[in-house]
Design a protein around this motif. Structure first.
Motif, PDB file in Angstrom:
ATOM      1  N   GLY A  84      34.794  47.293  42.525  1.00 24.34           N
ATOM      2  CA  GLY A  84      35.354  47.047  43.854  1.00 24.34           C
ATOM      3  C   GLY A  84      36.865  47.054  43.857  1.00 24.34           C
ATOM      4  N   ASP A  85      37.456  45.929  44.287  1.00 21.61           N
ATOM      5  CA  ASP A  85      38.900  45.876  44.475  1.00 21.61           C
ATOM      6  C   ASP A  85      39.594  44.837  43.598  1.00 21.61           C
ATOM      7  N   ALA A  86      38.913  44.385  42.533  1.00 20.16           N
ATOM      8  CA  ALA A  86      39.519  43.385  41.652  1.00 20.16           C
ATOM      9  C   ALA A  86      40.739  43.950  40.928  1.00 20.16           C
ATOM     10  N   CYS A  87      40.744  45.249  40.714  1.00 19.35           N
ATOM     11  CA  CYS A  87      41.832  45.858  39.937  1.00 19.35           C
ATOM     12  C   CYS A  87      42.804  46.610  40.829  1.00 19.35           C
ATOM     13  N   LEU A  88      42.846  46.249  42.109  1.00 21.41           N
ATOM     14  CA  LEU A  88      43.736  46.954  43.043  1.00 21.41           C
ATOM     15  C   LEU A  88      44.767  46.000  43.636  1.00 21.41           C
ATOM     16  N   ASN A  89      45.963  46.523  43.861  1.00 18.67           N
ATOM     17  CA  ASN A  89      46.981  45.751  44.563  1.00 18.67           C
ATOM     18  C   ASN A  89      47.675  46.665  45.557  1.00 18.67           C
ATOM     19  N   HIS A  90      47.055  46.777  46.730  1.00 21.08           N
ATOM     20  CA  HIS A  90      47.555  47.700  47.743  1.00 21.08           C
ATOM     21  C   HIS A  90      48.930  47.274  48.232  1.00 21.08           C
ATOM     22  N   GLN A  91      49.823  48.239  48.326  1.00 20.11           N
ATOM     23  CA  GLN A  91      51.197  48.000  48.759  1.00 20.11           C
ATOM     24  C   GLN A  91      51.916  46.978  47.903  1.00 20.11           C
ATOM     25  N   GLY A  92      51.481  46.915  46.669  1.00 21.56           N
ATOM     26  CA  GLY A  92      52.158  46.031  45.733  1.00 21.56           C
ATOM     27  C   GLY A  92      52.293  46.745  44.400  1.00 21.56           C
ATOM     28  N   ARG A  93      52.510  45.959  43.365  1.00 25.71           N
ATOM     29  CA  ARG A  93      52.687  46.555  42.051  1.00 25.71           C
ATOM     30  C   ARG A  93      51.637  46.023  41.094  1.00 25.71           C
ATOM     31  N   ALA A  94      51.369  46.763  40.059  1.00 27.61           N
ATOM     32  CA  ALA A  94      50.440  46.292  39.031  1.00 27.61           C
ATOM     33  C   ALA A  94      50.857  46.860  37.680  1.00 27.61           C
ATOM     34  N   ILE A  95      50.489  46.132  36.639  1.00 27.90           N
ATOM     35  CA  ILE A  95      50.824  46.566  35.281  1.00 27.90           C
ATOM     36  C   ILE A  95      49.568  47.104  34.612  1.00 27.90           C
ATOM     37  N   ASP A  96      49.582  48.388  34.307  1.00 25.28           N
ATOM     38  CA  ASP A  96      48.485  49.010  33.581  1.00 25.28           C
ATOM     39  C   ASP A  96      48.670  48.683  32.096  1.00 25.28           C
ATOM     40  N   GLY A 125      37.293  34.655  33.004  1.00 21.70           N
ATOM     41  CA  GLY A 125      36.620  34.873  34.293  1.00 21.70           C
ATOM     42  C   GLY A 125      37.559  34.675  35.470  1.00 21.70           C
ATOM     43  N   GLY A 126      38.859  34.545  35.182  1.00 24.55           N
ATOM     44  CA  GLY A 126      39.825  34.133  36.207  1.00 24.55           C
ATOM     45  C   GLY A 126      40.449  35.252  37.000  1.00 24.55           C
ATOM     46  N   LEU A 127      39.907  36.471  36.902  1.00 29.44           N
ATOM     47  CA  LEU A 127      40.303  37.583  37.768  1.00 29.44           C
ATOM     48  C   LEU A 127      41.783  37.944  37.637  1.00 29.44           C
ATOM     49  N   GLY A 128      42.358  37.653  36.473  1.00 26.12           N
ATOM     50  CA  GLY A 128      43.750  38.035  36.225  1.00 26.12           C
ATOM     51  C   GLY A 128      44.775  37.166  36.911  1.00 26.12           C
ATOM     52  N   GLN A 129      44.334  36.055  37.526  1.00 21.31           N
ATOM     53  CA  GLN A 129      45.238  35.283  38.371  1.00 21.31           C
ATOM     54  C   GLN A 129      46.142  34.303  37.630  1.00 21.31           C
ATOM     55  N   THR A 130      45.948  34.165  36.327  1.00 17.97           N
ATOM     56  CA  THR A 130      46.872  33.308  35.565  1.00 17.97           C
ATOM     57  C   THR A 130      47.973  34.137  34.914  1.00 17.97           C
ATOM     58  N   GLY A 131      47.963  35.457  35.151  1.00 18.22           N
ATOM     59  CA  GLY A 131      49.007  36.313  34.592  1.00 18.22           C
ATOM     60  C   GLY A 131      48.464  37.242  33.531  1.00 18.22           C
ATOM     61  N   PRO A 132      49.323  38.179  33.088  1.00 14.95           N
ATOM     62  CA  PRO A 132      48.854  39.152  32.102  1.00 14.95           C
ATOM     63  C   PRO A 132      48.452  38.501  30.773  1.00 14.95           C
ATOM     64  N   ILE A 133      47.284  38.864  30.285  1.00 18.99           N
ATOM     65  CA  ILE A 133      46.857  38.470  28.945  1.00 18.99           C
ATOM     66  C   ILE A 133      47.407  39.541  28.009  1.00 18.99           C
ATOM     67  N   LEU A 134      48.128  39.125  26.980  1.00 17.72           N
ATOM     68  CA  LEU A 134      48.763  40.097  26.081  1.00 17.72           C
ATOM     69  C   LEU A 134      47.859  40.454  24.908  1.00 17.72           C
ATOM     70  N   SER A 135      47.193  39.443  24.362  1.00 16.94           N
ATOM     71  CA  SER A 135      46.340  39.692  23.198  1.00 16.94           C
ATOM     72  C   SER A 135      45.324  38.569  23.092  1.00 16.94           C
ATOM     73  N   ALA A 136      44.297  38.781  22.281  1.00 15.69           N
ATOM     74  CA  ALA A 136      43.272  37.747  22.130  1.00 15.69           C
ATOM     75  C   ALA A 136      42.720  37.765  20.717  1.00 15.69           C
ATOM     76  N   ARG A 137      42.188  36.621  20.340  1.00 19.62           N
ATOM     77  CA  ARG A 137      41.599  36.456  19.014  1.00 19.62           C
ATOM     78  C   ARG A 137      40.128  36.052  19.173  1.00 19.62           C
ATOM     79  N   PHE A 138      39.255  36.735  18.479  1.00 14.86           N
ATOM     80  CA  PHE A 138      37.833  36.388  18.517  1.00 14.86           C
ATOM     81  C   PHE A 138      37.167  36.956  17.277  1.00 14.86           C
ATOM     82  N   PRO A 139      36.048  36.390  16.850  1.00 11.28           N
ATOM     83  CA  PRO A 139      35.383  36.939  15.667  1.00 11.28           C
ATOM     84  C   PRO A 139      34.469  38.106  16.027  1.00 11.28           C
ATOM     85  N   LEU A 140      34.524  39.170  15.220  1.00  9.97           N
ATOM     86  CA  LEU A 140      33.524  40.230  15.342  1.00  9.97           C
ATOM     87  C   LEU A 140      32.236  39.728  14.709  1.00  9.97           C
TER      88      LEU A 140
END
Ligand SMILES: Cc1cc2nc3c(=O)[nH]c(=O)nc-3n(C[C@H](O)[C@H](O)[C@H](O)COP(=O)(O)OP(=O)(O)OC[C@H]3O[C@@H](n4cnc5c(N)ncnc54)[C@H](O)[C@@H]3O)c2cc1C
Ligand SMILES: NC(=O)c1ccc[n+]([C@@H]2O[C@H](COP(=O)([O-])OP(=O)(O)OC[C@H]3O[C@@H](n4cnc5c(N)ncnc54)[C@H](OP(=O)(O)O)[C@@H]3O)[C@@H](O)[C@H]2O)c1
Lengths: 437, 245
Positions: free
Chosen positions: A49-61, A162-177
């Motif tokens: 849907g539109d979770a990854c859209l920012n119409h008339q705004g800016r976004a960081i790919d 699950g926060g829909l990107g609203q706390t800001g850009p996540i740069l990296s993450a750590r998790f076990p494979l």
């Protein structure tokens, strides 16, 4: 940082945004952008849907920041930049016997998108959601990059997963494979005659990975017929996956007409012998069956399509059956329909999963489909279930509030970290998620 | 036998994908460039994905004194040494027209710096009697065009240099590949409008690796640029000077 004027869409291609995109190629560029004028982060735009859209705004790919920063071959612990794609990690590490702990149905989803939607995979019933495996992530806060874990800041952690990107850009993450025997899958397919058979099969399955394909056009006695796939990882040699194909153009309207879908579904169902079968498959074919055809979303034509995905509690199984009756009677469903039993695992305040059954069905975008989806959404709400925001492009704000009871806890964190609403997206505005009521 | 790639301009988008791919095939890398923080992150990626060793070194194409550290790392390896040069810069032609001082830097980044480095590295490869050098030029070097002729001139100089180097090193079993990418979706081109045949860096890196294994001399990537440039090169100057392509 250069900004590019772009018109872009989510996977469903129904909603469209025009705005400027930056695509940082080095880690500190995200910091520069955030210091100058913060903007929401997006990944591979595999949300429908539109979770990854920012119409008339800016976004960081974020997709170019995709490096593995650390891998411990003893424990499997990995530290990876948020733009890395889950399928890319699978390709790099499965030959060495390590798998991402949770994989959604497309390998193109990024780690950032996986956290922001707290995605689930075919092992959700046993393993939980992606966010539950993340031990820490680095968040781009107004004060610079900050490592967040459940120990250092549980509330912010749960507002980000699950926060829909609203706390800001996540740069990296750590998790076990996860340790795996090898990079092939031993898959058992069972033909299921109808709904009454399907549910107990899902309930009793003890496979690590399981998923049901459902023929959402079958009615009457065949209602809910489908194929149950159960799988375990294994070792061995199978032919490498074929190269991806491309859909070069939007297909005309009749390609997915009801008659063709019905025919396709019937033959797809009969493909599996009545007694079932077990086979060995390349790992991609099982986890990401659709990724073999690039741009398959163009099959639905220019106007795009919707995916309806809900989950309902175990006891509301009959409500789900009624939904399926409505879908089958409408004749609007596409061949892509999935039924799965979920476990209770969820990592954040706004995470989708709950213990119960989840149903996902695609519909070509048109007036009829929108009306049907609205009905299904009301039924989900009445059944005390939930709509998945990674898929949604149509829901009503009031329903979403009822479905996500921890919204207030999430909002409290969002208001703290982004009082100006700089990270807002089209989905957030459509559903008024920044408002308390 | 062990093999190492020394990669100049390793922060370039195409170079990062290339470094990852050679790492996945079990080769070591030396990542050279200006931004050490970034190079460290990429080196970690290479190591995680299978490179037996991944080192970083600060090198500025405009400063010949900075080359020695990189050369020393290459000498310290055993086995085959390969080199790939991705350094290049393309300031907008209008800016160059305003400020001709920019010409010197453009030529240093895209031609003279890489040529100096390769000239200093060549004896090592000759001594070892093996190895491949990949020089990344550009289709822009095939003909001087309105939009970027200073960058084009630098790349053209680099192409000529590489062809001479190939002539020299071929005698000792060292191969030189000249790579001429068309337009690639990288930081260099992000935000420019409507680029023809825009290729993904992934595709370009794959093509380069295939050219290396087949010992091709010149590679147009993607391949469509070979016929396109053949036509563009064949347009008589009297007509070409009036065109805007
Ligand atoms: C074929 C297909 C099958 C799928 N199957 C499943 C499935 O089985 N299970 C499931 O759970 N989902 C599934 N999905 C949905 C998909 O996994 C999610 O939508 C996922 O979030 C997509 O990741 P993305 O990188 O494309 O993110 P995008 O769609 O680009 O963004 C999604 C959200 O994440 C945020 N975001 C992205 N990157 C960052 C970052 N670095 N920092 C902060 N926020 C960020 C965005 O702001 C946005 O809110 C499927 C999708 C497709 C197309
Ligand atoms: N993109 C295209 O369409 C295209 C087309 C044809 C050819 N090419 C060529 O492909 C190569 C890679 O470019 P790209 O597209 O990947 O763009 P890029 O990401 O901008 O890469 C350019 C690289 O050159 C480095 N560099 C520039 N000046 C330098 C200097 N003085 N010393 C050391 N390093 C220097 C940059 O290092 P920093 O990170 O330190 O700045 C960067 O790594 C370039 O040679 C380019 O000319 C590109």
């Amino acid at each position: 940082m250069r900004w590019k004027d772009s018109t872009y869409t989510g996977w469903g291609r129904f909603h469209q945004a025009t705005g400027s995109l930056a695509r940082p190629e080095r880690a500190d560029h995200v910091q520069q952008i955030t210091a100058d004028d913060p903007a929401p982060a997006i990944g591979m735009r595999r949300s429908y849907g539109d979770a990854c859209l920012n119409h008339q705004g800016r976004a960081i790919d974020m997709t170019r920041l995709d490096r593995v920063l650390e891998f411990d071959a003893e424990t499997g612990m990995i530290h990876v930049e948020a733009g890395a794609q889950i399928g890319d990690l699978l390709h790099s590490f499965a030959p060495r016997g390590w798998l991402p702990p949770v994989m959604p149905g497309t390998g193109f989803a990024t780690i950032g998108g996986g956290i922001a939607m707290d995605v689930h995979g075919k092992n959700h019933h046993g393993t939980g959601s992606f966010g539950q495996h993340v031990t820490e992530f680095t968040l781009m806060t107004p004060k610079g990059p900050k490592v967040i874990s459940p120990d250092t800041d549980e509330a912010l952690f749960k507002a980000t997963v699950g926060g829909l990107g609203q706390t800001g850009p996540i740069l990296s993450a750590r998790f076990p494979l996860l340790k795996a025997k090898g990079d092939v899958m031993v898959v058992t397919e069972r033909r299921v005659d109808n709904w009454a058979d399907f549910i107990p099969l899902l309930d009793n399955s003890d496979a690590t990975y399981s998923v049901g394909w459902i023929d959402a056009t079958a009615r009457g006695r065949s209602l809910g017929r489908g194929i149950l796939e159960e799988a375990e990882t294994g070792g061995g040699l199978v032919k490498a996956a074929r190269r991806a194909k491309k859909i070069p153009f939007n297909t005309p309207g009749f390609a997915l007409s009801p008659a063709i879908v019905r025919m396709f579904n019937a033959s797809y169902w009969r493909r599996v012998p009545h007694s079932g079968r077990t086979s060995v498959k390349p790992i991609d074919d099982f986890f990401f069956p659709l990724d073999k055809i690039h741009d398959w979303n163009k099959l639905y034509g220019k106007r795009g399509f919707h995916q309806f995905q809900c989950v309902v509690p175990l006891e509301a199984v009959d409500a789900l059956r009624t939904m399926l009756v409505n879908i089958a009677n409408s004749g609007l469903a596409s061949p892509l329909a999935v039924l799965k039993r979920m476990g209770p695992g969820r990592g954040g305040y706004m995470s989708f999963p709950m213990e119960g059954y989840t149903l996902a069905v695609d519909f070509r975008a048109n007036r009829h489909a929108e009306k049907l989806v609205a009905e299904l959404e009301s039924m989900t709400c009445d059944a005390k279930g939930r709509i998945y925001l990674a898929k949604d492009g149509l829901a009503a704000s009031t329903h979403i509030r009822a479905m996500y009871p921890e919204h207030a806890s999430w909002l409290e964190q969002i208001k703290k970290i982004d009082p100006e609403g700089s990270y807002s997206t089209d989905l957030i505005r459509r559903l008024n998620l920044r408002d308390a009521t | 036998m062990s093999e190492t790639w020394i990669i100049l301009g390793a922060t370039s988008t195409i170079a990062r994908v290339f470094a990852r791919k050679v790492s996945e095939s079990g080769k070591s890398v030396i990542l050279a460039g200006r931004d050490l923080d970034e190079l460290e992150r990429s080196a970690a990626d290479c190591k995680s994905r299978g490179a037996p060793d991944a080192k970083t070194v600060a090198i500025d194409a405009r400063n010949i004194e900075s080359f020695e550290a990189g050369l020393a790392l290459a000498r310290a390896t055993s086995g085959t040494v390969n080199a790939a040069v991705f350094v290049g810069s393309m300031p907008p032609q209008e800016e160059i027209d305003e400020n001709p001082d920019l010409i010197e830097g453009t030529i240093a980044d895209s031609f003279t710096g890489p040529a100096q480095f390769l000239t200093m590295l060549a004896p090592l490869l000759e001594d070892r009697g093996s190895g491949t050098i990949v020089g990344v030029g550009s289709v822009a070097g095939d003909r001087g065009r309105l939009g970027n002729y200073v960058y084009g001139a630098a790349k053209s100089g680099f192409h000529t240099y590489l062809s001479g180097l190939r002539n020299r090193l071929g005698r000792s079993g060292v191969h030189v590949v000249t790579v001429k990418p068309g337009t690639v979706d990288t930081a260099m081109t992000w935000g420019m409008d409507a680029l023809p045949f825009l290729a993904q860096p992934e595709k370009v890196a794959d093509d380069i690796l295939r050219a290396v294994s087949k010992r091709r001399n010149t590679l147009y990537t993607p391949m469509i640029w070979w016929p396109v440039m053949t036509i563009i090169k064949s347009i008589p100057e009297a007509i070409f000077k009036k065109l805007k392509i």
